[in-house]
Structure formats: C-alpha cells, structure tokens
Design a protein around this motif. Structure first.
Motif, mmCIF file in Angstrom:
data_model
loop_
_atom_site.group_PDB
_atom_site.id
_atom_site.type_symbol
_atom_site.label_atom_id
_atom_site.label_comp_id
_atom_site.label_asym_id
_atom_site.label_seq_id
_atom_site.Cartn_x
_atom_site.Cartn_y
_atom_site.Cartn_z
ATOM 1 N N LEU A 44 12.788 20.589 0.021
ATOM 2 C CA LEU A 44 11.463 20.828 -0.556
ATOM 3 C C LEU A 44 10.644 21.796 0.292
ATOM 4 C CD1 LEU A 44 10.438 17.225 -1.723
ATOM 5 C CD2 LEU A 44 11.579 19.013 -3.027
ATOM 6 N N GLY A 45 11.224 22.304 1.382
ATOM 7 C CA GLY A 45 10.502 23.229 2.252
ATOM 8 C C GLY A 45 9.308 22.564 2.937
ATOM 9 N N LEU A 46 9.478 21.333 3.408
ATOM 10 C CA LEU A 46 8.370 20.602 4.039
ATOM 11 C C LEU A 46 8.603 20.444 5.532
ATOM 12 C CD1 LEU A 46 7.950 17.562 1.614
ATOM 13 C CD2 LEU A 46 6.542 19.629 1.717
ATOM 14 N N GLU A 47 7.533 20.551 6.296
ATOM 15 C CA GLU A 47 7.568 20.190 7.713
ATOM 16 C C GLU A 47 6.319 19.391 7.979
ATOM 17 O OE1 GLU A 47 9.031 22.262 10.974
ATOM 18 O OE2 GLU A 47 9.281 24.122 9.825
ATOM 19 N N GLN A 48 6.431 18.269 8.691
ATOM 20 C CA GLN A 48 5.256 17.433 8.932
ATOM 21 C C GLN A 48 5.356 16.758 10.296
ATOM 22 O OE1 GLN A 48 2.777 17.152 6.536
ATOM 23 N NE2 GLN A 48 1.587 16.104 8.128
ATOM 24 N N ARG A 49 4.284 16.923 11.069
ATOM 25 C CA ARG A 49 4.206 16.168 12.311
ATOM 26 C C ARG A 49 3.265 15.001 12.050
ATOM 27 N NH1 ARG A 49 2.628 18.766 18.142
ATOM 28 N NH2 ARG A 49 2.386 16.763 19.202
ATOM 29 N N PHE A 50 3.655 13.786 12.454
ATOM 30 C CA PHE A 50 2.797 12.635 12.154
ATOM 31 C C PHE A 50 2.879 11.586 13.255
ATOM 32 C CE2 PHE A 50 6.165 9.672 11.028
ATOM 33 C CZ PHE A 50 7.189 10.503 10.614
ATOM 34 N N VAL A 51 1.848 10.753 13.272
ATOM 35 C CA VAL A 51 1.803 9.631 14.212
ATOM 36 C C VAL A 51 1.848 8.361 13.368
ATOM 37 C CG1 VAL A 51 0.398 8.446 15.957
ATOM 38 C CG2 VAL A 51 0.400 10.963 15.832
ATOM 39 N N VAL A 52 2.824 7.499 13.635
ATOM 40 C CA VAL A 52 2.961 6.278 12.831
ATOM 41 C C VAL A 52 1.677 5.460 12.933
ATOM 42 C CG1 VAL A 52 4.176 4.070 12.663
ATOM 43 C CG2 VAL A 52 5.463 6.190 12.940
ATOM 44 N N GLY A 53 1.159 5.047 11.795
ATOM 45 C CA GLY A 53 -0.057 4.231 11.758
ATOM 46 C C GLY A 53 -1.328 5.045 11.624
ATOM 47 N N ASN A 54 -1.227 6.368 11.766
ATOM 48 C CA ASN A 54 -2.422 7.213 11.657
ATOM 49 C C ASN A 54 -2.377 7.981 10.322
ATOM 50 O OD1 ASN A 54 -4.407 9.137 11.790
ATOM 51 N ND2 ASN A 54 -4.065 9.637 13.952
ATOM 52 N N ALA A 55 -3.079 7.450 9.330
ATOM 53 C CA ALA A 55 -3.003 7.993 7.971
ATOM 54 C C ALA A 55 -3.447 9.455 7.900
ATOM 55 C CB ALA A 55 -3.857 7.147 7.032
ATOM 56 N N SER A 56 -4.323 9.870 8.843
ATOM 57 C CA SER A 56 -4.835 11.242 8.759
ATOM 58 C C SER A 56 -3.768 12.273 9.149
ATOM 59 C CB SER A 56 -6.069 11.399 9.654
ATOM 60 O OG SER A 56 -5.670 11.344 11.010
ATOM 61 N N THR A 57 -2.613 11.815 9.658
ATOM 62 C CA THR A 57 -1.567 12.778 10.048
ATOM 63 C C THR A 57 -0.573 13.043 8.909
ATOM 64 O OG1 THR A 57 -0.209 11.012 11.023
ATOM 65 C CG2 THR A 57 -1.755 12.167 12.496
ATOM 66 N N LEU A 58 -0.780 12.397 7.761
ATOM 67 C CA LEU A 58 0.082 12.651 6.592
ATOM 68 C C LEU A 58 -0.784 13.142 5.433
ATOM 69 C CD1 LEU A 58 2.522 9.619 6.107
ATOM 70 C CD2 LEU A 58 3.094 11.897 6.942
ATOM 71 N N PRO A 59 -0.239 13.989 4.548
ATOM 72 C CA PRO A 59 -1.031 14.461 3.407
ATOM 73 C C PRO A 59 -1.226 13.399 2.326
ATOM 74 C CG PRO A 59 1.161 15.436 3.379
ATOM 75 C CD PRO A 59 1.069 14.646 4.639
ATOM 76 N N ALA A 60 -0.486 12.293 2.407
ATOM 77 C CA ALA A 60 -0.627 11.215 1.413
ATOM 78 C C ALA A 60 -0.270 9.902 2.106
ATOM 79 C CB ALA A 60 0.319 11.451 0.244
ATOM 80 N N ASP A 61 -0.527 8.776 1.453
ATOM 81 C CA ASP A 61 -0.113 7.495 2.025
ATOM 82 C C ASP A 61 1.414 7.517 2.232
ATOM 83 O OD1 ASP A 61 -2.689 6.696 1.872
ATOM 84 O OD2 ASP A 61 -2.456 5.577 -0.005
ATOM 85 N N PRO A 62 1.903 6.773 3.230
ATOM 86 C CA PRO A 62 3.337 6.880 3.556
ATOM 87 C C PRO A 62 4.277 6.635 2.372
ATOM 88 C CG PRO A 62 2.193 5.577 5.220
ATOM 89 C CD PRO A 62 1.182 5.893 4.172
ATOM 90 N N LEU A 63 3.974 5.620 1.533
ATOM 91 C CA LEU A 63 4.885 5.329 0.412
ATOM 92 C C LEU A 63 4.864 6.469 -0.608
ATOM 93 C CD1 LEU A 63 6.731 2.913 -0.240
ATOM 94 C CD2 LEU A 63 4.981 2.099 -1.812
ATOM 95 N N ARG A 64 3.670 7.004 -0.841
ATOM 96 C CA ARG A 64 3.506 8.111 -1.785
ATOM 97 C C ARG A 64 4.156 9.381 -1.214
ATOM 98 N NH1 ARG A 64 3.313 11.240 -5.116
ATOM 99 N NH2 ARG A 64 1.717 11.787 -6.654
ATOM 100 N N TYR A 65 4.021 9.570 0.112
ATOM 101 C CA TYR A 65 4.578 10.768 0.757
ATOM 102 C C TYR A 65 6.105 10.767 0.648
ATOM 103 C CZ TYR A 65 5.653 14.306 4.253
ATOM 104 O OH TYR A 65 6.155 15.413 4.890
ATOM 105 N N ILE A 66 6.734 9.660 1.056
ATOM 106 C CA ILE A 66 8.199 9.644 1.047
ATOM 107 C C ILE A 66 8.725 9.443 -0.382
ATOM 108 C CG2 ILE A 66 8.573 7.164 1.523
ATOM 109 C CD1 ILE A 66 10.513 10.150 3.036
ATOM 110 N N GLY A 67 7.923 8.791 -1.220
ATOM 111 C CA GLY A 67 8.342 8.589 -2.613
ATOM 112 C C GLY A 67 8.483 9.896 -3.371
ATOM 113 N N ALA A 68 7.795 10.939 -2.895
ATOM 114 C CA ALA A 68 7.897 12.249 -3.547
ATOM 115 C C ALA A 68 9.142 13.007 -3.076
ATOM 116 C CB ALA A 68 6.642 13.067 -3.235
#
Ligand code: HEM
Length: 336
Positions: free
Chosen positions: A126-150
């Motif tokens: 999907l051409g995605l790159e994402q740096r994130f901190v587990v538990g910190n919602a502001s580091t993902l563009p969507a909620d974790p389930l919605r993010y990985i569900g896509a």
C-alpha cells in the motif's frame, strides 16, 4: 505481492489460483456442526492444491477486497466498534498482525523496533510507512484496529476474558455472513451463538468456549465454517440485507452455476501476548459452483453435503430457496 512472497503452487495443474488455494471445508460427504479446531499455520493439501500456510493470508484479491472494505466502512462506520476497555488489546492485535505479516511476507511488509522504543512499520503493497509508539494514539493516523484493518483482508474480533466467559468487546467486520457486528459487540460468546441451531443441545458452543478460555499465547488454532452467497459479495451483513437478500430468490437454473458461491471462512483463534485477549480472525473465500465443478471430487461432495443437510441447518444458513436447484446443477452430467 512480490514474486518472492508467492506461495509455492502445486505443479502439473492448470486450475486457477483461486481454486488451487481454496480451503475446502468438507472432510466427508455429510456435514454437521462441530468445534473442529486444529493447530494453525500448517499447510493442508486438497484435491486441487493447498492452503493454510499462514495466519494472515495475502492473495490476488488483496487490493480489491481492501477497497471494498473501505467502501463499507465509509458507508457504515459502525462496522468497526471498540469498547473503551479494549483499547490496549487493539494495540496488541495490531502489533501481532504486523509481526505475522512481516514474517509471512518479508518482501512486502517490515516491522522494526527502534532504539528509542518506538516502532517503524512499512507496507510496500500500500506504499505506507509509519513510525508509532504503542499506546500513543497520536502517533497513528487512525485507531489501531482501524489502521491495521485497512491493511489485512481478514475480519477482526477481539474477545475479553472475564467472569469465566468471553465477551466480543471490539471488532472490525465488513464480511459478516448474515449477522450484525454492531449488534453483537459487547455480547458474550454464548449469547452471540444463540441463533445457531443444534450447537447448544449438542454442547458444541460450551465446549468451544472451554477450549478458548484455556488457549495459550503462541499456540494459534484455526477452524473453517461455510455457507453460500449469491455473487462474489463479501458484505452480507444484516444491515445490508435489502441489497443482497432478494438475490437468493432470483437465482435461475441458467445462472446458478455462475452466480451461486460456496463461502468458506478460515477462522483463526489465538491469545494475544500482552492483553491476554483472544483475537478471532475471519477470512472469507468464495468459489462459484462452476469453479467447483472443475474439480469433480468437490462437485460430487458438495452435491452430497447439500442434498443431505438437515432442514434446520439449511434454513439457518439461508440456503432454503436454492438448495434443490444447486444440488440438481451439481448432479447434472455436464453442469453448465
Ligand atoms: C456462527 C461455531 C468461534 C462468532 C457460528 C456457527 C457455528 C459456530 C457452528 C454457525 C455457522 C453457520 O452455520 O454458518 C463456533 C465454534 C467456535 C466459534 C465451534 C470456536 C471454536 C467464534 C468466535 C466468534 C464467533 C470466537 C467471535 C465472536 C460467530 C458469529 C456467528 C457464528 C457472529 C453468526 C451468529 C448469527 O447467526 O448471528 N459459530 N464459533 N464464533 N459465530 Fe462462531
């Protein structure tokens, strides 16, 4: 998918990939409900090919199915629901899926832990790159389930374990086979299975719950379930019944081979390592009667299973209006 990630295919067959990789669900000519669980991630050989190598499966329909999922979620955001206490489990599920994807398809996905404790995720499909901190919602563009569900073709349900029972308290489901995720979220495992005939008096559902309550991290299991759907339609949720339900009565002898599909769910069941919740993955595969007829042993077996299936199971699975037509088509000498 890159070529290096492609599963090894059985040679000497000109069957289409969809047929070769189809998870044929029938061990015999007669079908009854059972807990039918087995250890996951082991390849099963079928008459036509093989399936089951991985927990998260990427196939030729990947982009098409992800686009269809987005469309469903845009039209009805209630297909993704997370009760507040399940947020830690959604991070756990996301990390689990990313690990599975990067170990299963290393040329397409990569998950890395960085020195500062954050994570880096790369999804080349999907051409995605994402740096994130587990538990910190502001580091993902969507909620974790919605993010990985896509990014996965599987439907996702998370079950919390408390009071010696399991509760489906978070889910992202866009391929429900005639049920409503919005209605079921927050319900117990036993309540959810309330409408299913036979399984309560035969003890199938209580036994399955006992099995799930004892499931250990690192020991994933799987099972298959099946029904039938008109056309290659994944979204057969209760909510959209007016869009797909009437097609069941519109099938004709002339188009049943092309339009009626065997719908098989490969369901994975596993305990997540950090939250202790159960992750239930549902992956739906569709194969038309015409595609099934290319494998004579499958055509004969499906005809037997359908002809013998007790009426209460036929009714629950929604096959009432076309069961006889399907059996006649499958039993014909040269089905068209
Ligand atoms: C339906 C068994 C795990 C959710 C069913 C059916 C069976 C079954 C026999 C009827 C299917 C059909 O005829 O098409 C089992 C067993 C399980 C299991 C043996 C585990 C070993 C789960 C889990 C969930 C779940 C973990 C997640 C909440 C459902 C739902 C339905 C269903 C939503 C449709 C119910 C309806 O008609 O409203 N299950 N199941 N199952 N199962 Fe399960």
């Amino acid at each position: 998918m890159t070529t290096t990630d492609l599963p090894a295919q059985p040679t000497g067959t000109d069957l289409p990939e969809r047929v070769r990789r189809f998870p044929w669900p029938f061990p015999a000519d007669r079908y009854r409900y059972s807990a039918n669980v087995e250890p996951a991630a082991r390849t099963v050989t079928t008459t036509a090919g093989a399936w089951g190598e991985r927990l998260v499966d990427v196939d030729a329909d990947h982009h098409h199915e992800l686009a269809a999922r987005e469309q469903v979620l845009r039209a009805d955001p209630s297909r993704c629901a997370v009760l507040a206490h399940m947020v830690p489990a959604t991070w756990d599920a996301m990390l689990f899926l990313m690990r599975e994807m990067s170990s299963g398809y290393p040329a397409s996905f990569a998950l890395r832990r960085l020195d500062d404790g954050s994570w880096h995720w790369r999804n080349d499909l999907l051409g995605l790159e994402q740096r994130f901190v587990v538990g910190n919602a502001s580091t993902l563009p969507a909620d974790p389930l919605r993010y990985i569900g896509a990014q996965v073709q599987e439907d996702l349900v998370l079950l919390d374990q408390r009071e010696d029972a399991l509760w489906a308290d978070a889910a992202l489901v866009t391929s429900a086979a005639d049920w409503s995720v919005n209605f079921d979220v927050g319900m117990s495992f036993l309540q959810i299975h309330g409408p299913v005939p036979r399984v309560h008096e035969e003890g199938v559902v209580p036994r399955a719950q006992q099995f799930l309550l004892r499931l250990q991290p690192g020991e994933p299991y799987r099972r298959t379930n099946w029904t039938m759907t008109v056309d290659r339609r994944l979204d057969t949720a209760t909510e959209t019944y007016p869009q797909w339900g009437p097609d069941r009565s519109r099938l004709t002898a002339a188009d049943v081979g092309r339009r009626l599909h065997l719908r098989v769910e490969v369901q994975h069941l596993l305990r997540l390592p950090d939250s202790g919740c159960i992750l239930f993955l549902i992956r739906t595969h569709l194969l038309s009667l015409a595609e099934i007829a290319a494998v004579p042993a499958w055509r004969r077996q499906l005809a037997s299973v359908l002809a013998e299936l007790p009426q209460d199971m036929v009714d629950y699975k929604g096959l009432t209006r076309f069961r006889d037509m399907a059996v006649t088509w499958l039993q014909a000498d040269s089905p068209q």
